[in-house]
Design an enzyme around this catalytic site. Sequence first.
Site, PDB file in Angstrom:
ATOM      1  N   HIS A  70     -93.084  -7.073  40.249  1.00  0.00           N
ATOM      2  CA  HIS A  70     -94.219  -7.966  40.009  1.00  0.00           C
ATOM      3  C   HIS A  70     -93.830  -9.147  39.130  1.00  0.00           C
ATOM      4  CE1 HIS A  70     -97.713  -9.316  37.601  1.00  0.00           C
ATOM      5  NE2 HIS A  70     -98.304  -9.309  38.789  1.00  0.00           N
TER       6      HIS A  70
ATOM      7  N   ARG B  32     -62.429 -18.622  46.863  1.00  0.00           N
ATOM      8  CA  ARG B  32     -61.442 -17.723  46.250  1.00  0.00           C
ATOM      9  C   ARG B  32     -61.863 -16.263  46.407  1.00  0.00           C
ATOM     10  NH1 ARG B  32     -62.666 -21.606  42.322  1.00  0.00           N
ATOM     11  NH2 ARG B  32     -61.008 -23.111  41.864  1.00  0.00           N
TER      12      ARG B  32
ATOM     13  N   GLY C  14     -52.885 -27.840  46.217  1.00  0.00           N
ATOM     14  CA  GLY C  14     -53.260 -27.208  44.956  1.00  0.00           C
ATOM     15  C   GLY C  14     -52.636 -28.003  43.827  1.00  0.00           C
ATOM     16  N   SER C  15     -53.389 -28.951  43.305  1.00  0.00           N
ATOM     17  CA  SER C  15     -52.805 -29.909  42.363  1.00  0.00           C
ATOM     18  C   SER C  15     -52.385 -29.271  41.046  1.00  0.00           C
ATOM     19  CB  SER C  15     -53.782 -31.061  42.101  1.00  0.00           C
ATOM     20  OG  SER C  15     -55.012 -30.570  41.633  1.00  0.00           O
ATOM     21  N   ASN C  16     -53.025 -28.166  40.643  1.00  0.00           N
ATOM     22  CA  ASN C  16     -52.652 -27.517  39.383  1.00  0.00           C
ATOM     23  C   ASN C  16     -51.226 -26.989  39.428  1.00  0.00           C
ATOM     24  OD1 ASN C  16     -55.297 -28.010  38.761  1.00  0.00           O
ATOM     25  ND2 ASN C  16     -55.951 -25.879  38.782  1.00  0.00           N
ATOM     26  N   ASP C  17     -50.942 -26.154  40.444  1.00  0.00           N
ATOM     27  CA  ASP C  17     -49.603 -25.578  40.551  1.00  0.00           C
ATOM     28  C   ASP C  17     -48.571 -26.632  40.932  1.00  0.00           C
ATOM     29  OD1 ASP C  17     -49.777 -22.928  39.750  1.00  0.00           O
ATOM     30  OD2 ASP C  17     -50.595 -22.276  41.663  1.00  0.00           O
TER      31      ASP C  17
ATOM     32  N   CYS D 208     -57.806 -28.921  46.820  1.00  0.00           N
ATOM     33  CA  CYS D 208     -58.752 -27.990  46.207  1.00  0.00           C
ATOM     34  C   CYS D 208     -58.385 -27.709  44.763  1.00  0.00           C
ATOM     35  CB  CYS D 208     -58.825 -26.690  47.011  1.00  0.00           C
ATOM     36  SG  CYS D 208     -57.247 -25.835  47.169  1.00  0.00           S
TER      37      CYS D 208
ATOM     38  N   ARG E 128     -59.299 -18.486  50.811  1.00  0.00           N
ATOM     39  CA  ARG E 128     -57.906 -18.277  50.386  1.00  0.00           C
ATOM     40  C   ARG E 128     -57.685 -16.799  50.106  1.00  0.00           C
ATOM     41  NH1 ARG E 128     -56.018 -21.081  44.957  1.00  0.00           N
ATOM     42  NH2 ARG E 128     -57.077 -19.258  44.074  1.00  0.00           N
TER      43      ARG E 128
ATOM     44  N   GLU F 126     -48.525 -26.414  47.132  1.00  0.00           N
ATOM     45  CA  GLU F 126     -48.520 -26.364  45.671  1.00  0.00           C
ATOM     46  C   GLU F 126     -47.127 -26.140  45.091  1.00  0.00           C
ATOM     47  OE1 GLU F 126     -51.190 -23.183  44.656  1.00  0.00           O
ATOM     48  OE2 GLU F 126     -50.432 -21.907  46.258  1.00  0.00           O
TER      49      GLU F 126
END
Length: 788
Positions: free
Chosen positions: A416, A505, A697-700, A747, A576, A676
């Site tokens: 409710h 992910r 994968g720009s980070n790695d 990404c 992924r 990456e």
Amino acid sequence: MEKANVLFFSEIRKKDVGQVGGKSASLGEMYSLLTPKGINIPNGFSTTAHAYLSFLKYNGFDEKLKEIFSTFNPKNLANLQETGRKARNLLLSGKFPLDLEKDIIRAYEKLCKEYGADADVAVRSSATAEDLPNASFAGQHETYLNVKGGKKLMEAILKSYSSLFTDRAISYRHEKGFKQLEVYLASCVQKMVRSDLASSGIMFTIDTETGFKDVVHISSIFGIGELIVKGRITPDDFYVFKPTLKKGFRPIIIRNLGRKTKKYVYGSKEGLKEADVAEKDQARFSLTEDEVLTLAKWGCLIEDHYNYPQDIEWAKDGKLGKLFVVQSRPETVHSLDKGRFYEEYDIKTMAKPLLTGIAIGEKIGQGKARVILDTRKMKEFKEGEILVTKMTDPDWNSIMVKASAIITDEGGKTCHSAIISRELGIPCIVGTKEATKKLKTGTKATVDCTQLKGRVFSGLVPFKVKKYNLDEIPELPTKIMLNLGTPESAFKASFLPVSGVGLAREEFIIAEKIKVHPLALIHFNKIKSKLSKEEIKTIEDLTKGYKNKVDFFVNELAEGISQIGAAFYPKPVIVRFSDFKTNEYRNLIGGKHFEGEESNPMIGFRGACRYIAPSFRPAFELECLAVKKAREEYGLTNISVMIPFCRTVEEGKKAREIMKEVKLDDKSLKVYVMCEIPSNVILIDEFLKIFDGMSIGSNDLTQLVLGLDRDNGGLAHIGDENNEAVKELIRKTIKKCNEKGKYCGICGQAPSDYPEFARFLVKEGIESISLNPDTVIKTILSISNKLR
């Protein structure tokens, strides 16, 4: 017909709301027009507004009610309660006109010929202003169950007449602008479904939290369904995806096992009583898959018939083994056209929440807490306070409308408190278990329902609200997509102006929903002796309702993936495969028995090399089976897959071979690779022979181009994606993919963090940029301004 006292369902249509009220009109419509389409609806009849007015006139109550309401003050709770008490007592003292009583008994006897002597019936109150798109009146009037015999039936109808003047109904009519004495009441008399011997529940043909219209949400418990609304138990929950259901698939994309410890069953002579649910039943779902799909199909038929999202009550008869629909009304929160707007809440705090629970409403509320454990104390509640209580029922409505937020100890998404707070647009957190103990009256608090879990903070935490008109957001030459890891956020995120999901992910699904290392599930019996009692209990609890522990992993992962896939269907969703590092896998239950220790997991045993390793391959195969289930069983063919951290061409080939061996290889499936590692760019021609495209994968890629560990905070200032060396590799990747007609997206985090980097990608001709949800609109606006 307008002068009739009683009408059977076969004589009633939806246009007859003015005569028999919303509940009876809907049942008559469905009984007459939808039973031929296969929906089971128990037969019954309804008294009419004419009968109600005849009852008032016969007793002289029409004038007496005017007198009672002449001093009505809706702003004074004590006055409201006194007015309601006088009106109810007045009607309960009345007698039925002889012709009306004869017509009701005659109709009941006719129903008994169909169902047997002294048929057990439900008597539901059906008001003439009820179940409208802008006013549901759900729970405002009384229902009486397991009523048998003519005498008891007449008593129940008299009580239902008096319930037109419950405090909550009077208050609701005032809030919705209805004149108090111009709403009439009919009593709907319907054959009971023996759900006390089986299960029952509620079904919405829309997601009640976000307004996402492509799912049917089914809540189910054992026994008669009153306990769902009372919020005293957590029901089983199922979500079914409508577009592929209609194509013949079996898309139960979410199924959550509830805590069903109690149930309502028939009393020894009449009415209901509470009973315990057997432990073996608590550990299983209260509906089978086939039953869930049948109900969902019925929900779609009813929604299509009314051309409006529906709030439906259903029940399963334990004697007949059949499902029935016993009520349907319009959904009144999200189904009204309110334009295409998207709200973003920005609340920043490092404080630990005092409480957490199930978030209802996706808003933030603040104020002083008011703990109320007894309805007699409701008059103490002040406008703008936070209502804190164990659980509400319709008697609380008169103060809920004044609350800045609501917090309860008990309840689930269809209790409710949740239903009414949604309709009122008030943030609400249910199921906190201990709100009434931890919060004190007078203390200031912030109620945050904008995250995955509802959070209650001490004090007034600052926050900002930004509202966007989505019709005014410009289109870009580059596709904007989303990075998502949390399935629970997918339905809301689907309203963003995006072209799909560039990165879904698996890690969050595995860590939060599954929690157990996949190899610990595969080899559970072998390693059971090495696990602690707590770990064994957790695994056994998590896997309740499943035939085996491997099915648990596949189904839970498939459902998490599918929730994201369904939210954006038919737009592409790139999933992924898992990219946990060794230390992250060790943190899963049972993980330490299968994972070694690495000095630098960031560049260790991860990605493609893990999938093809004999030790881990069985786990990778389960991931493939989950994707296969999502695509083939649920029909979500918009899902494609991506392999992360693929160091060599050979690794890519072997991973694809494993996919083929488990038959995840139909021609429509797109398989991408993360770009990456510098080797992905140096050998891009070879990688593109194996894969359908690349997602950067720009980070790695940045850490490996610049030779640093991105987990090392001291080197964070070096790891900038705007570095020219990184941008040069990205340029080459985009150019090569475009030349070969292959997909190329990004990404990584950089476009979300740096608008200038996003503009660089657009200039280079990248096909898509995948962003975090909270940066989508601001990045679109930033890029658009620079392109003008």
